[in-house]
Design an enzyme around this catalytic site. Sequence first.
Site, PDB file in Angstrom:
ATOM      1  N   SER A 129       0.829  -1.202   0.000  1.00  0.00           N
ATOM      2  CA  SER A 129       0.000   0.000   0.000  1.00  0.00           C
ATOM      3  C   SER A 129       0.869   1.260   0.000  1.00  0.00           C
ATOM      4  CB  SER A 129      -0.876  -0.051   1.268  1.00  0.00           C
ATOM      5  OG  SER A 129      -1.478   1.174   1.544  1.00  0.00           O
TER       6      SER A 129
ATOM      7  N   SER B 268       9.454  10.407   9.265  1.00  0.00           N
ATOM      8  CA  SER B 268       8.374  11.378   9.063  1.00  0.00           C
ATOM      9  C   SER B 268       8.857  12.748   9.544  1.00  0.00           C
ATOM     10  CB  SER B 268       7.152  10.969   9.884  1.00  0.00           C
ATOM     11  OG  SER B 268       6.182  11.994   9.871  1.00  0.00           O
TER      12      SER B 268
ATOM     13  N   TYR C 187       3.370   8.469  18.351  1.00  0.00           N
ATOM     14  CA  TYR C 187       3.807   8.249  16.949  1.00  0.00           C
ATOM     15  C   TYR C 187       5.073   9.051  16.669  1.00  0.00           C
ATOM     16  CZ  TYR C 187       3.870   8.529  11.850  1.00  0.00           C
ATOM     17  OH  TYR C 187       4.268   8.487  10.529  1.00  0.00           O
TER      18      TYR C 187
ATOM     19  N   LYS D 120       9.106   7.834  15.513  1.00  0.00           N
ATOM     20  CA  LYS D 120       9.866   8.333  14.358  1.00  0.00           C
ATOM     21  C   LYS D 120      11.128   9.068  14.821  1.00  0.00           C
ATOM     22  CE  LYS D 120       7.121   6.764  11.157  1.00  0.00           C
ATOM     23  NZ  LYS D 120       7.577   5.691  10.261  1.00  0.00           N
TER      24      LYS D 120
ATOM     25  N   THR E  90      -2.340   8.687   1.512  1.00  0.00           N
ATOM     26  CA  THR E  90      -2.363   7.223   1.484  1.00  0.00           C
ATOM     27  C   THR E  90      -3.447   6.733   2.449  1.00  0.00           C
ATOM     28  OG1 THR E  90      -0.843   6.979   3.332  1.00  0.00           O
ATOM     29  CG2 THR E  90       0.160   7.167   1.152  1.00  0.00           C
TER      30      THR E  90
HETATM   31  N1  LIG Z   1       0.916   8.968   4.949  1.00  0.00           N
HETATM   32  C1  LIG Z   1       1.567   9.922   5.577  1.00  0.00           C
HETATM   33  O1  LIG Z   1       1.067  11.061   5.725  1.00  0.00           O
HETATM   34  C2  LIG Z   1       2.951   9.654   6.106  1.00  0.00           C
HETATM   35  C3  LIG Z   1       3.757  10.751   6.430  1.00  0.00           C
HETATM   36  C4  LIG Z   1       5.028  10.539   6.925  1.00  0.00           C
HETATM   37  C5  LIG Z   1       5.501   9.251   7.093  1.00  0.00           C
HETATM   38  N2  LIG Z   1       4.701   8.189   6.779  1.00  0.00           N
HETATM   39  C6  LIG Z   1       5.258   6.840   6.992  1.00  0.00           C
HETATM   40  O2  LIG Z   1       5.274   6.162   5.757  1.00  0.00           O
HETATM   41  C7  LIG Z   1       5.212   4.758   5.979  1.00  0.00           C
HETATM   42  C8  LIG Z   1       4.191   4.144   5.040  1.00  0.00           C
HETATM   43  O3  LIG Z   1       2.925   4.687   5.307  1.00  0.00           O
HETATM   44  P1  LIG Z   1       1.820   4.924   4.177  1.00  0.00           P
HETATM   45  O4  LIG Z   1       1.460   6.352   4.240  1.00  0.00           O
HETATM   46  O5  LIG Z   1       2.221   4.320   2.900  1.00  0.00           O
HETATM   47  O6  LIG Z   1       0.608   4.121   4.860  1.00  0.00           O
HETATM   48  P2  LIG Z   1      -0.273   2.864   4.359  1.00  0.00           P
HETATM   49  O7  LIG Z   1      -0.781   3.102   2.997  1.00  0.00           O
HETATM   50  O8  LIG Z   1      -1.235   2.606   5.471  1.00  0.00           O
HETATM   51  O9  LIG Z   1       0.812   1.691   4.294  1.00  0.00           O
HETATM   52  C9  LIG Z   1       1.333   1.109   5.451  1.00  0.00           C
HETATM   53  C10 LIG Z   1       2.021  -0.176   5.043  1.00  0.00           C
HETATM   54  O10 LIG Z   1       2.604  -0.773   6.211  1.00  0.00           O
HETATM   55  C11 LIG Z   1       2.256  -2.150   6.225  1.00  0.00           C
HETATM   56  N3  LIG Z   1       2.222  -2.659   7.573  1.00  0.00           N
HETATM   57  C12 LIG Z   1       1.486  -2.240   8.631  1.00  0.00           C
HETATM   58  N4  LIG Z   1       1.706  -3.015   9.696  1.00  0.00           N
HETATM   59  C13 LIG Z   1       2.608  -3.961   9.297  1.00  0.00           C
HETATM   60  C14 LIG Z   1       3.235  -5.057   9.946  1.00  0.00           C
HETATM   61  N5  LIG Z   1       2.985  -5.358  11.229  1.00  0.00           N
HETATM   62  N6  LIG Z   1       4.102  -5.829   9.240  1.00  0.00           N
HETATM   63  C15 LIG Z   1       4.365  -5.542   7.945  1.00  0.00           C
HETATM   64  N7  LIG Z   1       3.812  -4.523   7.274  1.00  0.00           N
HETATM   65  C16 LIG Z   1       2.943  -3.743   7.955  1.00  0.00           C
HETATM   66  C17 LIG Z   1       0.887  -2.203   5.562  1.00  0.00           C
HETATM   67  O11 LIG Z   1       0.668  -3.485   4.984  1.00  0.00           O
HETATM   68  P3  LIG Z   1      -0.266  -4.659   5.585  1.00  0.00           P
HETATM   69  O12 LIG Z   1      -1.432  -4.001   6.242  1.00  0.00           O
HETATM   70  O13 LIG Z   1      -0.568  -5.466   4.381  1.00  0.00           O
HETATM   71  O14 LIG Z   1       0.629  -5.378   6.556  1.00  0.00           O
HETATM   72  C18 LIG Z   1       1.057  -1.190   4.449  1.00  0.00           C
HETATM   73  O15 LIG Z   1       1.645  -1.779   3.320  1.00  0.00           O
HETATM   74  C19 LIG Z   1       4.904   4.581   7.464  1.00  0.00           C
HETATM   75  O16 LIG Z   1       6.072   4.224   8.157  1.00  0.00           O
HETATM   76  C20 LIG Z   1       4.422   5.964   7.906  1.00  0.00           C
HETATM   77  O17 LIG Z   1       4.705   6.200   9.267  1.00  0.00           O
HETATM   78  C21 LIG Z   1       3.451   8.361   6.288  1.00  0.00           C
END
Ligand SMILES: NC(=O)c1ccc[n+]([C@@H]2O[C@H](COP(=O)([O-])OP(=O)(O)OC[C@H]3O[C@@H](n4cnc5c(N)ncnc54)[C@H](OP(=O)(O)O)[C@@H]3O)[C@@H](O)[C@H]2O)c1
Length: 262
Positions: A15, A138, A151, A155, A186
């Site tokens: 994702s 992040s 959270y 980070k 996302t």
């Molecule tokens: N979106 C934002 O605004 C934002 C901003 C800054 C940083 N981030 C960081 O970016 C990263 C990715 O987030 P995203 O925005 O792409 O969110 P997302 O679309 O919710 O994706 C999260 C991913 O993490 C996987 N995941 C969750 N728990 C897991 C586990 N126990 N084992 C393995 N995989 C796991 C999920 O896959 P499954 O559910 O299939 O396991 C999914 O593929 C995160 O570390 C987040 O903190 C996000």
Amino acid sequence: MQLANQVAIITGASSGIGEAITRCFAAEGARVVLAARSEEKLRGLAAELGAERALVVPTDVADSGQVERLVAQTVERFGGVDVLVNNAGIGLLGRMEETDWEHFRRMWEVNFFGLVRLTRAALPYLKKRKGVVVNISSVAGKLALPYMSGYCATKSALNAFSTGLRMDVAQAGVRVVVICPGRVRTRFHANVYREGENLPGVFRAEKRRYTGITAEEVARATLRAVRRNRREIVVPWTLRLLVGFRALFPAFTDRMLVRLFR
Ligand SMILES: NC(=O)c1ccc[n+]([C@@H]2O[C@H](COP(=O)([O-])OP(=O)(O)OC[C@H]3O[C@@H](n4cnc5c(N)ncnc54)[C@H](OP(=O)(O)O)[C@@H]3O)[C@@H](O)[C@H]2O)c1
């Protein structure tokens, strides 16, 4: 570093940012190992990329046995590891006194201990290939925000871990790159643990409004950072100004953020 034929493990590939990085690295010619818990989604993406360059290893990064298996299967299939992208992560919003302790611990298990667990397991192979660890952090790790202290702490810990690790492994030729995105459009915001009933309006509205940059923008920035041997990047770069402002005027910035989030 060029990515053609390099072997890259990407966690959270099912994702958002992880999926976008997987597509981006595969387009550069990398062989990609897709790790997350949603096996069906991973298989769909791997089928698009082609079986010869994509391997699916369903993995919960909070489970040591599954993490060991992820590294073992990668080495068995592709002979080593050149790039490790620690991207899997979850969020938690709420007041500390209303926070479910199990959710809080689970978030640490995924965002921090999961990342450390996998890095430990992959390091012997990364050293053999003088590889790269890419940690998806992040802006929240540099600029703590109200109602997200837990959270932000995961980070912030990730950032400190990355800085120390970078010094530990530099002599072995391994690099550590940290990516600090701002808000990204996302599923992350829908998947966040939302604790308590009376969160401020800004978080209730979050369920509907999807603002921020795209996962593809983060993936392209990550690719550039890996190619150019960067230590850390903030995406979009303009958020660096806010981080700098906080460092200069901490009390004023905190008051401003509290008012904004109310
Ligand atoms: N979106 C934002 O605004 C934002 C901003 C800054 C940083 N981030 C960081 O970016 C990263 C990715 O987030 P995203 O925005 O792409 O969110 P997302 O679309 O919710 O994706 C999260 C991913 O993490 C996987 N995941 C969750 N728990 C897991 C586990 N126990 N084992 C393995 N995989 C796991 C999920 O896959 P499954 O559910 O299939 O396991 C999914 O593929 C995160 O570390 C987040 O903190 C996000």
